[in-house]
Design a protein around this motif. Structure first.
Motif, short mmCIF file in Angstrom:
data_model
loop_
_atom_site.label_atom_id
_atom_site.label_comp_id
_atom_site.label_asym_id
_atom_site.label_seq_id
_atom_site.Cartn_x
_atom_site.Cartn_y
_atom_site.Cartn_z
N GLY A 127 8.87 5.06 12.37
CA GLY A 127 9.83 4.87 11.29
C GLY A 127 9.37 5.52 10.00
N ILE A 128 8.08 5.42 9.71
CA ILE A 128 7.53 6.04 8.50
C ILE A 128 7.69 7.56 8.55
N GLU A 129 7.31 8.14 9.67
CA GLU A 129 7.35 9.60 9.79
C GLU A 129 8.79 10.12 9.83
N ALA A 130 9.69 9.35 10.41
CA ALA A 130 11.09 9.77 10.45
C ALA A 130 11.69 9.77 9.05
N THR A 131 11.38 8.76 8.25
CA THR A 131 11.93 8.72 6.88
C THR A 131 11.27 9.76 5.99
N THR B 134 0.83 -1.21 0.00
CA THR B 134 0.00 0.00 0.00
C THR B 134 0.86 1.25 0.00
N LEU B 135 0.57 2.16 -0.92
CA LEU B 135 1.25 3.45 -0.96
C LEU B 135 0.86 4.24 0.28
N ILE B 136 1.85 4.76 1.00
CA ILE B 136 1.58 5.45 2.26
C ILE B 136 1.13 6.88 1.99
N THR B 137 -0.03 7.19 2.52
CA THR B 137 -0.62 8.52 2.45
C THR B 137 -1.01 8.94 3.86
N PRO B 138 -1.40 10.21 4.07
CA PRO B 138 -1.87 10.60 5.40
C PRO B 138 -3.01 9.72 5.90
N GLN B 139 -3.92 9.33 5.00
CA GLN B 139 -5.03 8.46 5.40
C GLN B 139 -4.53 7.09 5.85
N LEU C 85 8.60 8.05 -2.78
CA LEU C 85 7.37 7.37 -2.42
C LEU C 85 7.68 6.32 -1.35
N GLN C 86 6.73 6.15 -0.42
CA GLN C 86 6.90 5.20 0.68
C GLN C 86 5.75 4.20 0.62
N GLU D 91 -4.83 5.15 9.52
CA GLU D 91 -5.34 3.78 9.70
C GLU D 91 -4.33 2.93 10.47
N ILE D 92 -3.04 3.09 10.17
CA ILE D 92 -2.01 2.35 10.91
C ILE D 92 -2.05 2.72 12.39
#
Length: 435
Positions: free
Chosen positions: A163-167, A136-141, A175-176, A145-146
């Motif tokens: 980890g997501i927010e740090a990167t 899944t492409l990481i978006t604010p939404q 793209l993450q 959900e995570i």
């Protein structure tokens, strides 16, 4: 090409670790990717006090870099890098958190001229609930959900989100992608994932069996299919991922139909520090009769039980096996319970299968402990398994192959590679979306 060169120069200039989205748009990313000899995926696996990483070619699984930042937010915080077989360890002064670990990682990547080869970032996320069954492409939404799913994985999802927010702060131009541990098991039928509880608890609160270690089971079943030279969609396996955390999965036609881990990673077989299945009334007894608080029960079942609790020695199987050889009775008991529960779970999954192509061992214990494998297989003779003791002893420490006797059903040791799955699936998502 002049425009391309200017963009690459800007990408290398990361001393302040502040990137503007205007610096590079997705068209420029595609131009850079087109001219790269070896595009790489940066794989991030973030824990509560650690951050594992790997820079990988998604086509071959070849690593240009791997390492780990551990003991974060403590006085012993350090980060290690392994490049071309050489390991470098840096001890850093606190406070050393996930954000500073990412900064050190970027600094190292840049010094080794690898930065411009990174095409995307793939994140391991433990719990995706029922909603996320694909990369899944990481978006604010998706991040929201995570965070909501953290109630189902309070020790894991919040750390994954960190980890997501740090990167994102440092790699704002990339793209993450999230790869969920639970995704592979979303093919389980309802009869396998529904608990014997009022159905509205599932409908309203999502209380059901989810399963974990999905990327590992996915990887090794694909490898077993190749070893059999049989299409995956025609293969039936039982896969045993054995480590500090353990799970057994039944695979029918290449898809998960049952697994031992459930609503959380506490259910199932005995593990390193987790109890696995117990009579739920034990919890009431601990609270009502022995005065335990719910927090104490949670700690007991997740961190003080399993191999550690039974042996009273360690949760490390290697240490317990050493004590077993030395004649320690508690060590023997811990090993006996561990192997019996695993063998019993494997045998129980015969109810999910019409036929069985073979058994797979993977994970730290499954790949390396010939003692554990032998003890498990000795209890599965009714299913037609028998170890070749010489092969069983030889195939360890990264080796792959059969360990079964010629009269036995196939049984393989297959080293798992969850990072490769994450890199590969991240790349596939981007290709499928035309990114």
């Amino acid at each position: 090409m002049k425009i391309l060169s200017k963009n690459l120069i800007k990408l290398r200039d990361i001393k302040t670790f502040k990137f503007k989205k205007a610096m590079i748009n997705y068209q420029h990313v595609e131009i850079v990717n087109h001219f790269m000899k070896k595009p790489l995926i940066l794989v991030i696996n973030c824990g509560s006090s650690s951050l594992k990483f790997s820079l990988m070619d998604p086509k071959t699984g070849e690593e240009s870099l791997n390492g780990i930042a551990q003991c974060l937010l403590s006085d012993n915080a350090n980060i290690s890098f392994k490049v071309n077989g050489e390991k470098q360890v840096l001890a850093l002064l606190p406070p050393f958190d996930h954000n500073t670990a990412i900064v050190e990682l970027v600094n190292f990547i840049t010094k080794n001229n690898l930065f411009e080869q990174i095409t995307a970032i793939g994140h391991r996320v433990v719990h995706g609930g029922e909603k996320y069954h694909q990369p899944t492409l990481i978006t604010p939404q998706v991040k929201n959900e995570i965070a909501k799913l953290a109630k189902l994985a309070p020790l894991h999802n919040p750390a994954n989100l960190v980890g997501i927010e740090a990167t994102e702060k440092v790699f704002s131009h990339l793209l993450q992608v999230a790869i969920f541990d639970t995704a592979f098991h979303q093919t389980m039928p309802e009869k396998a994932y529904i608990y014997g509880l009022p159905y509205n608890l599932y409908q309203e609160h999502g209380i059901r069996r989810y399963g974990f270690h999905g990327t590992s089971h996915y990887f090794v079943t694909q490898r077993a299919s190749s070893l059999l030279q049989k299409p995956l969609e025609q293969c039936n396996f039982i896969s045993a991922h054995l480590g500090n955390g353990c799970s057994i999965s039944a695979i029918v036609n290449g898809k998960s139909v049952d697994t031992s881990l459930g609503f959380t990673p506490l259910e199932g077989v005995v593990m390193g520090t987790r109890s696995g299945d117990i009579d739920p009334s034990i919890i009431f007894y601990l609270v009502e009769q022995l005065g335990y608080s719910l927090d104490q029960v949670n700690t007991l079942l997740n961190k003080e039980s399993g191999l550690l609790g039974i042996s009273g020695i360690s949760n490390d199987c290697r240490t317990i096996e050493e004590q077993l050889l030395a004649g320690n009775k508690r060590a023997k008991l811990a090993i006996d319970v561990f192997c019996y529960r695993i063998a019993k779970k494997i045998a129980s999954f015969s109810a999910s299968l019409d036929n069985l192509d073979g058994l797979i061992f993977t994970g730290g214990i499954g790949e390396n402990s010939n003692t554990i494998r032998s003890l498990i297989l000795n209890q599965l003779s009714l299913l037609g398994f028998k170890a070749n003791e010489q092969l069983n002893e030889e195939i360890r420490f990264g080796k792959q192959g059969n360990i079964n006797d010629t009269t036995s059903r196939p049984c393989w040791v297959i080293p798992t590679n969850e990072e490769w799955v994450i890199a590969e699936q991240t790349q596939h998502l981007l290709i499928n979306k035309g990114m």
